[in-house]
Design a protein around this motif. Structure first.
Motif, PDB file in Angstrom:
ATOM      1  N   SER A 117       0.846  -1.185   0.000  1.00 17.39           N
ATOM      2  CA  SER A 117       0.000   0.000   0.000  1.00 17.39           C
ATOM      3  C   SER A 117       0.882   1.236   0.000  1.00 17.39           C
ATOM      4  O   SER A 117       1.636   1.468   0.947  1.00 17.39           O
ATOM      5  CB  SER A 117      -0.908   0.011   1.243  1.00 17.39           C
ATOM      6  N   MET A 118       0.806   2.009  -1.063  1.00 15.63           N
ATOM      7  CA  MET A 118       1.642   3.201  -1.180  1.00 15.63           C
ATOM      8  C   MET A 118       1.343   4.206  -0.075  1.00 15.63           C
ATOM      9  O   MET A 118       2.254   4.823   0.486  1.00 15.63           O
ATOM     10  CB  MET A 118       1.425   3.839  -2.553  1.00 15.63           C
ATOM     11  N   VAL A 119       0.065   4.371   0.252  1.00 15.39           N
ATOM     12  CA  VAL A 119      -0.294   5.369   1.262  1.00 15.39           C
ATOM     13  C   VAL A 119       0.241   4.967   2.627  1.00 15.39           C
ATOM     14  O   VAL A 119       0.743   5.798   3.391  1.00 15.39           O
ATOM     15  CB  VAL A 119      -1.823   5.604   1.300  1.00 15.39           C
ATOM     16  N   ARG A 120       0.196   3.685   2.951  1.00  7.44           N
ATOM     17  CA  ARG A 120       0.694   3.259   4.264  1.00  7.44           C
ATOM     18  C   ARG A 120       2.211   3.342   4.336  1.00  7.44           C
ATOM     19  O   ARG A 120       2.777   3.632   5.387  1.00  7.44           O
ATOM     20  CB  ARG A 120       0.212   1.838   4.561  1.00  7.44           C
ATOM     21  N   ILE A 121       2.883   3.078   3.236  1.00 11.84           N
ATOM     22  CA  ILE A 121       4.335   3.221   3.214  1.00 11.84           C
ATOM     23  C   ILE A 121       4.719   4.670   3.499  1.00 11.84           C
ATOM     24  O   ILE A 121       5.604   4.952   4.306  1.00 11.84           O
ATOM     25  CB  ILE A 121       4.911   2.768   1.860  1.00 11.84           C
ATOM     26  N   TRP A 281      -3.758  11.415   0.403  1.00  4.96           N
ATOM     27  CA  TRP A 281      -3.834  10.060   0.969  1.00  4.96           C
ATOM     28  C   TRP A 281      -4.794   9.196   0.157  1.00  4.96           C
ATOM     29  O   TRP A 281      -4.501   8.042  -0.145  1.00  4.96           O
ATOM     30  CB  TRP A 281      -4.318  10.108   2.424  1.00  4.96           C
ATOM     31  N   LEU A 282      -5.952   9.758  -0.164  1.00  6.85           N
ATOM     32  CA  LEU A 282      -6.964   8.989  -0.889  1.00  6.85           C
ATOM     33  C   LEU A 282      -6.496   8.619  -2.292  1.00  6.85           C
ATOM     34  O   LEU A 282      -6.806   7.543  -2.802  1.00  6.85           O
ATOM     35  CB  LEU A 282      -8.276   9.785  -0.961  1.00  6.85           C
ATOM     36  N   GLU A 283      -5.732   9.513  -2.915  1.00  6.68           N
ATOM     37  CA  GLU A 283      -5.167   9.192  -4.227  1.00  6.68           C
ATOM     38  C   GLU A 283      -4.104   8.108  -4.114  1.00  6.68           C
ATOM     39  O   GLU A 283      -4.062   7.171  -4.918  1.00  6.68           O
ATOM     40  CB  GLU A 283      -4.565  10.450  -4.870  1.00  6.68           C
ATOM     41  N   LEU A 284      -3.245   8.219  -3.111  1.00 10.30           N
ATOM     42  CA  LEU A 284      -2.202   7.212  -2.908  1.00 10.30           C
ATOM     43  C   LEU A 284      -2.795   5.850  -2.575  1.00 10.30           C
ATOM     44  O   LEU A 284      -2.205   4.816  -2.891  1.00 10.30           O
ATOM     45  CB  LEU A 284      -1.263   7.645  -1.780  1.00 10.30           C
ATOM     46  N   ALA A 285      -3.958   5.852  -1.951  1.00 14.37           N
ATOM     47  CA  ALA A 285      -4.641   4.596  -1.621  1.00 14.37           C
ATOM     48  C   ALA A 285      -5.456   4.073  -2.799  1.00 14.37           C
ATOM     49  O   ALA A 285      -6.104   3.035  -2.681  1.00 14.37           O
ATOM     50  CB  ALA A 285      -5.558   4.800  -0.411  1.00 14.37           C
TER      51      ALA A 285
END
Length: 445
Positions: A117-121, A281-285
């Motif tokens: 997950s890019m956002v979590r990273i 964040w929403l885009e990264l997720a």
């Protein structure tokens, strides 16, 4: 699966990171389909969420060979060029991401795939930076990357009716309209997609049960899970609350006369800058897709002309239809379908464009002239008009006042056609993927 096959046989193959929203089937695709097909009984799968000993080992060993030795001993398996290694949920073990550089440099012959997950990273990395000075390097230039999206309409189409799919493809290849019966059946299937969307579990449930309600129950759980998952982003409490509000209000923001996203409707007196981080964040997720404005005269490459004016779309049609709270029978009944807002079709087109690698832009001219989307292809700017039925030529005329027009594309419920005088190609919704394939090959005639 085709992209994974290409990666596997590429002589310049590097370790692969597979991105995507939660529950879009990353692990299933990599492990249950790809690994089982090409590395039966010769792959090693490690889930970083549950293998605490492995994660702890990686925290204290920054040498790729050490990690390989550990894995080999732990799984009692010799690791060589014929062994696929899969690290799932890699955001739970950040040192592995840095180690991918050294896997690439020193062990490039070993096929390696990680999912994450890019956002979590990004959020975990920012939190760690506040607490320590540990060095984290994203392996730029040392990895291949692949993004997995929910099933697009073509994948849904093939799984629901392959014969109908082949018929539509043949007609498009010959640049002919389809028979009326075929058109109606394809439109029925398209409306099913608007309702069910492309989340693998929802589609699988629909195919197995043929029940709209069962699929909707799955969508409800997925929707609630996404909202709950935002609590795990580990961002600030304020950012999490805003991210949830943004996500929950995509439909209502689009379903107004001015479809531009309005910050004050999310939070009183909020400014665009206040929502930048949660939208990021929403885009990264991979939960929302942002569409930027270009005005009047368009230059290449396409660049956002006003950062304060933009639109947001959801990344899955099923979640979008569920969020709308519209009675599901509206998608099934021919009479009720006419009452559907045009934003359902816009959200669908946005999803398809993203799947084919286009960034989203919309065009505004004078006197409210507008195209829902414009794309850049082969150094040409192509306006896309998304309408349920017939549309006006007013926007096209305004567009031509400022820009060279090679042709425009109208995406609607109408059958295939070409207006030579106005240079308008009409594409039914269910043929959009075929058009985008032709554009990717510069093969549109």
């Amino acid at each position: 699966i085709i992209d994974l096959e290409k990666w596997l046989v590429n002589p310049r193959r590097k370790p692969l990171i597979v991105w995507g929203a939660r529950q879009v089937g990353k692990s299933y695709l990599v492990k249950d389909i790809f690994a089982e097909t090409y590395f039966k009984n010769n792959y090693i799968y490690i889930d970083c969420r549950t293998d605490y000993e492995f994660v702890d080992y990686c925290q204290n060993h920054v040498n790729a060979q050490d990690v390989l030795n550990y894995i080999s001993l732990d799984h009692n398996k010799i690791i060589d060029k014929n062994t696929l290694i899969i690290f799932d949920e890699v955001q739970e073990c950040l040192p592995l991401i840095t180690l991918m550089k050294y896997f690439c440099q020193d062990h490039q012959e070993i096929p390696l795939i990680v999912t994450g997950s890019m956002v979590r990273i990004k959020i975990q990395r920012e939190n760690k930076k506040k607490k320590s000075n540990d060095k984290f390097m994203f392996p730029v230039g040392k990895i291949n990357q692949l993004t997995i999206y929910p099933l697009d309409f073509e994948e849904f189409f093939i799984n629901r009716n392959k014969i109908l799919y082949d018929n539509v493809c043949k007609s498009f290849e010959n640049k002919k309209s389809v028979d009326l019966l075929v058109h109606q059946k394809a439109m029925d299937l398209f409306y099913d997609y608007l309702l069910i969307g492309g989340m693998p579990e929802a589609v699988d449930t629909f195919i197995k049960t043929n029940s709209y309600q069962e699929a909707r129950n799955v969508l409800k759980d997925l929707y609630d899970n996404y909202l709950g998952d935002m609590d795990l982003y580990q961002a600030s409490p304020e950012s999490i609350i805003r991210a949830k509000k943004i996500f929950e209000n995509i439909f209502s923001q689009l379903n107004k006369e001015n479809k531009n996203f309005k910050s004050s409707l999310i939070e009183k007196n909020a400014k665009n800058r206040d929502l930048k981080n949660p939208i990021d964040w929403l885009e990264l997720a991979f939960l929302v897709n942002k569409c930027s404005l270009v005005k009047e005269v368009i230059t290449i490459p396409l660049i956002d002309s006003n950062e304060s004016l933009y639109r947001l779309y959801l990344s899955d049609m099923g979640l979008f239809s569920y969020q709308s709270k519209i009675n599901p029978t509206t998608f099934i009944s021919n009479n009720s379908r006419n009452t559907l807002s045009g934003i359902f079709f816009e959200n669908y087109v946005a999803i398809e464009l993203i799947n084919y690698g286009y960034k989203l832009f919309y065009w505004k001219g004078k006197n409210n002239a507008e195209f829902e989307f414009v794309i850049e292809n082969d150094s040409k700017i192509i306006p896309l008009d998304v309408k349920k039925n017939k549309g006006s030529l007013n926007s096209l005329e305004k567009f031509k006042e400022h820009n060279k027009l090679d042709y425009a594309i109208k995406i609607s419920s109408n059958n295939y056609g070409y207006d030579e005088n106005n240079k308008i190609i009409t594409i039914p919704f269910y043929e959009l993927f075929l058009l985008l394939k032709d554009l990717s090959k510069n093969d549109l005639k």
